[in-house]
Design a protein around this motif. Structure first.
Motif, PDB file in Angstrom:
ATOM      1  N   ALA A  22       0.846  -1.192   0.000  1.00 36.45           N
ATOM      2  CA  ALA A  22       0.000   0.000   0.000  1.00 36.45           C
ATOM      3  C   ALA A  22       0.883   1.245   0.000  1.00 36.45           C
ATOM      4  O   ALA A  22       2.100   1.164   0.158  1.00 36.45           O
ATOM      5  CB  ALA A  22      -0.914   0.008   1.218  1.00 36.45           C
ATOM      6  N   VAL A  23       0.264   2.391  -0.153  1.00 34.16           N
ATOM      7  CA  VAL A  23       0.983   3.664  -0.187  1.00 34.16           C
ATOM      8  C   VAL A  23       1.630   3.963   1.168  1.00 34.16           C
ATOM      9  O   VAL A  23       2.739   4.467   1.244  1.00 34.16           O
ATOM     10  CB  VAL A  23       0.039   4.808  -0.604  1.00 34.16           C
ATOM     11  CG1 VAL A  23       0.732   6.148  -0.534  1.00 34.16           C
ATOM     12  CG2 VAL A  23      -0.505   4.550  -1.989  1.00 34.16           C
ATOM     13  N   ASN A  24       0.905   3.655   2.265  1.00 31.07           N
ATOM     14  CA  ASN A  24       1.414   3.900   3.610  1.00 31.07           C
ATOM     15  C   ASN A  24       0.781   2.900   4.584  1.00 31.07           C
ATOM     16  O   ASN A  24      -0.098   2.135   4.206  1.00 31.07           O
ATOM     17  CB  ASN A  24       1.166   5.350   4.045  1.00 31.07           C
ATOM     18  CG  ASN A  24      -0.288   5.755   3.927  1.00 31.07           C
ATOM     19  OD1 ASN A  24      -1.187   4.954   4.181  1.00 31.07           O
ATOM     20  ND2 ASN A  24      -0.537   6.990   3.530  1.00 31.07           N
ATOM     21  N   ARG A  25       1.229   2.918   5.839  1.00 37.73           N
ATOM     22  CA  ARG A  25       0.720   1.961   6.833  1.00 37.73           C
ATOM     23  C   ARG A  25      -0.777   2.097   7.078  1.00 37.73           C
ATOM     24  O   ARG A  25      -1.486   1.096   7.103  1.00 37.73           O
ATOM     25  CB  ARG A  25       1.479   2.107   8.153  1.00 37.73           C
ATOM     26  CG  ARG A  25       2.803   1.462   8.116  1.00 37.73           C
ATOM     27  CD  ARG A  25       3.435   1.489   9.497  1.00 37.73           C
ATOM     28  NE  ARG A  25       4.749   0.905   9.412  1.00 37.73           N
ATOM     29  CZ  ARG A  25       5.810   1.382   9.988  1.00 37.73           C
ATOM     30  NH1 ARG A  25       5.740   2.460  10.729  1.00 37.73           N
ATOM     31  NH2 ARG A  25       6.975   0.791   9.840  1.00 37.73           N
ATOM     32  N   PRO A  26      -1.279   3.318   7.292  1.00 37.75           N
ATOM     33  CA  PRO A  26      -2.732   3.414   7.505  1.00 37.75           C
ATOM     34  C   PRO A  26      -3.548   2.848   6.340  1.00 37.75           C
ATOM     35  O   PRO A  26      -4.562   2.194   6.537  1.00 37.75           O
ATOM     36  CB  PRO A  26      -2.975   4.913   7.676  1.00 37.75           C
ATOM     37  CG  PRO A  26      -1.674   5.454   8.155  1.00 37.75           C
ATOM     38  CD  PRO A  26      -0.628   4.612   7.480  1.00 37.75           C
ATOM     39  N   ARG A  27      -3.092   3.067   5.120  1.00 39.14           N
ATOM     40  CA  ARG A  27      -3.812   2.544   3.954  1.00 39.14           C
ATOM     41  C   ARG A  27      -3.746   1.014   3.920  1.00 39.14           C
ATOM     42  O   ARG A  27      -4.706   0.339   3.575  1.00 39.14           O
ATOM     43  CB  ARG A  27      -3.209   3.142   2.684  1.00 39.14           C
ATOM     44  CG  ARG A  27      -3.881   2.808   1.399  1.00 39.14           C
ATOM     45  CD  ARG A  27      -5.163   3.569   1.096  1.00 39.14           C
ATOM     46  NE  ARG A  27      -5.095   4.990   1.199  1.00 39.14           N
ATOM     47  CZ  ARG A  27      -4.968   5.845   0.189  1.00 39.14           C
ATOM     48  NH1 ARG A  27      -4.854   5.398  -1.041  1.00 39.14           N
ATOM     49  NH2 ARG A  27      -4.973   7.133   0.404  1.00 39.14           N
ATOM     50  N   ALA A  28      -2.602   0.446   4.324  1.00 40.26           N
ATOM     51  CA  ALA A  28      -2.470  -1.015   4.383  1.00 40.26           C
ATOM     52  C   ALA A  28      -3.442  -1.602   5.395  1.00 40.26           C
ATOM     53  O   ALA A  28      -4.115  -2.597   5.123  1.00 40.26           O
ATOM     54  CB  ALA A  28      -1.031  -1.398   4.729  1.00 40.26           C
TER      55      ALA A  28
END
Length: 88
Positions: A22-28
């Protein structure tokens, strides 16, 4: 970014290692929560290995899993096979 998590198996037998691209951890984490998994990232105790990063980057969905710890060589599987209902 690649996030690697070890979670209890939804079927109740052991643990699974899940890889998310994903683009970043929150998005993952959002990607996993949208699939119905309750996940929280509180640290980075087991970061992804170079082999895990390569596997998830080359998969079209960017979501893979396998049992953890993997005692025998086991292939990564798409997340749909983990969440699919078993035979009735």
């Amino acid at each position: 970014m690649v996030v690697a998590l070890s979670l209890p198996h939804p079927g109740g037998e052991g643990e699974v290692r899940i890889l998310v691209h994903a683009v970043n951890r929150p998005r993952a984490l959002t990607r996993l929560r949208n699939l119905g998994l309750r996940v929280y990232l509180r640290g980075n105790t087991h970061p992804p290995t170079p082999d895990e990063i390569t596997a998830v980057l080359h998969h079209p969905d960017g979501l893979l899993w396998r049992t953890s710890p993997s005692r025998e060589p086991e292939l990564w599987r798409p997340i749909r096979s983990l969440l699919a209902p078993g035979p009735a």
